[in-house]
Design a protein around this motif. Structure first.
Motif, short mmCIF file in Angstrom:
data_model
loop_
_atom_site.label_atom_id
_atom_site.label_comp_id
_atom_site.label_asym_id
_atom_site.label_seq_id
_atom_site.Cartn_x
_atom_site.Cartn_y
_atom_site.Cartn_z
N PRO A 208 0.96 -1.19 -0.15
CA PRO A 208 -0.04 0.09 -0.21
C PRO A 208 0.91 1.27 -0.10
O PRO A 208 2.04 1.34 0.34
CB PRO A 208 -0.75 -0.13 1.47
N LYS A 231 3.58 4.16 -6.59
CA LYS A 231 3.21 4.26 -5.17
C LYS A 231 3.46 5.80 -4.44
O LYS A 231 4.25 6.54 -5.11
CB LYS A 231 4.16 3.20 -4.36
N ASN A 306 2.87 -0.69 9.39
CA ASN A 306 2.88 -0.93 8.21
C ASN A 306 4.00 -1.29 7.20
O ASN A 306 4.60 -0.74 6.37
CB ASN A 306 2.18 0.14 7.17
#
Length: 433
Positions: A208, A231, A306
């Motif tokens: 992500p 990204k 993350n």
């Protein structure tokens, strides 16, 4: 008597390479600075003097090294102990003059403090105006090595970049200096296959925006990095960084803006790439190098939300056990930092661990997804995703039967039926479909 200035220390401790290597005696333990910071001039002289030595133990971690001490002419004189192997060591393994140390990279500094290392051979920059040399390409385990070794010899090389982080070593910490501006060891990427490009794209789908990533080395790793160009706000906290990361930084993809530690800094323990990478990192305040007991410390990594650990493997079994070290009689890699980063990802809020590998080996004649692996580097409970060119298998929270079904679905189509039959025969009483 007045204490010596650092300039006097540096001058008085300089010697020629022949005299420096004469400090090494038979049956001693010698630790070579790992990775691309291995000091080639010192090692060339060590090999030249080999016939006066017996049973010298050489500790190394091989990435980028030509491994001239593993040539057959060196077998009678050196015993190699490697933390990270290479095909260049195969002959020494088969001749029983090389052995493998399966120690996580985060724990090598701790291991060093329990050993009696007689001589350390390292590489540094010339000292700055305050008397501090710089470790340049790689910090890894060398800060601990300098403090624990009985005698430290440094090759002083003006070609090394002056990097930021925990990279400084005062001249007073080094026993002898050898001036030699030899070319630096480099690693360059090769042409990527269609299969490797596809794997990179499949991994990128799982990452992500604003995640912090660790990526290993090799063509799969290069493909993954090249697939991340769309990204946003990625962070880097990795064992090594390579040339494709420069492009991601320049594109504004890597900003490190969401990292809870080392914010706005790209962090690693070693630089592994070309001269372009080394020049980019020279005096670059946005790139920082730290010892492996920090970069690979799961407790530190857990502070980063993350965090995505992305590594490769030689093979994986249908339950998700990972072999990243050895097939056959000879180790071809090592545990390195794989388990360090996987454990860090498991502890990270929102973190994930990914293993990426081609579906086949030996030019398509053998499946890398197997009913059983020959060795286990990382255990099945630690892996979130396995990725091949045929997609990804999501393993976390899945039963053994569900894992097998997921992994068979990303095996090469020519092996799926055989894998299913073998799994049913060995583990099932009924069809898993």
């Amino acid at each position: 008597m007045e204490p010596q200035s650092w300039q006097d220390l540096f001058r008085n401790r300089q010697t020629n390479v022949e005299q420096a290597i004469l400090n090494i005696k038979s049956s001693q333990k010698v630790f070579l600075a790992p990775f691309c910071n291995e000091p080639q001039k010192l090692i060339q002289e060590l090999v030249r003097q080999k016939e006066r030595l017996q049973d010298v133990i050489l500790y190394n971690a091989v990435i980028g090294s030509p491994c001239i001490y593993a040539d057959s002419s060196c077998y009678p004189y050196f015993q190699i102990r490697t933390f990270l192997s290479s095909p260049l060591l195969k002959g020494a393994f088969l001749h029983n003059t090389c052995d493998y140390l399966p120690v996580n990279l985060s724990e090598i500094p701790k291991w060093l403090t329990s050993q009696k290392i007689d001589v350390a051979l390292i590489q540094v920059t010339p000292p700055n105006e305050e008397g501090y040399c710089n470790l340049g390409l790689s910090v890894d385990t060398v800060q601990t090595l300098i403090k624990s070794a009985g005698f430290v010899v440094a090759q002083v090389n003006r070609n090394l970049p002056f990097t930021n982080g925990d990279t400084l070593v005062h001249v007073s910490e080094i026993d002898q200096f050898v001036l030699s501006d030899t070319p630096l060891l480099t690693l360059s990427g090769g042409n990527l296959s269609e299969e490797e490009i596809t794997i990179g794209g499949n991994v990128a789908e799982l990452i992500p925006d604003y995640a912090t990533i660790q990526v290993g080395l090799g063509k799969i790793a290069e493909s993954i990095l090249l697939s991340l160009k769309n990204k946003k706000g990625l962070g880097i906290h990795s064992g090594s960084i390579s040339d494709p990361i420069i492009e991601l930084i320049n594109l504004g993809v890597v900003t490190n803006e969401q990292k809870e530690i080392n914010r706005y800094k790209t962090v690693c323990t070693t630089l592994t790439g070309t001269e372009d990478l080394y020049r980019y990192c020279h005096n670059n305040p946005t790139i920082e190098l730290y010892p492996s007991d920090y970069t690979h410390n799961a407790a530190e990594i857990s502070k980063i939300s993350n965090f995505y650990s992305i590594n490769s493997a030689l093979e994986v079994d249908l339950f998700g056990q990972i072999n990243a070290e050895q097939i056959g009689k000879v180790p071809v890699a090592g545990v390195g930092g794989q388990m360090d980063f996987i454990q860090g990802a498991r502890l990270s809020k929102g973190g994930k661990s990914i293993i990426a590998l081609p579906s086949t080996a030996k030019r398509g004649t053998e499946s890398r997804i197997k009913v059983r692996t020959s060795y286990v580097t990382s255990v099945k409970s630690e892996i979130d995703y396995v990725v091949t060119e045929f997609g990804f298998a999501s393993l976390f929270g899945k039963s053994l039967q569900e894992r097998a079904k997921e992994l068979i679905s990303i095996a090469h189509p020519q092996f799926r039926e055989k894998l299913l039959a073998e799994f049913e025969r060995e583990f099932m009483k009924k069809d898993i479909n």
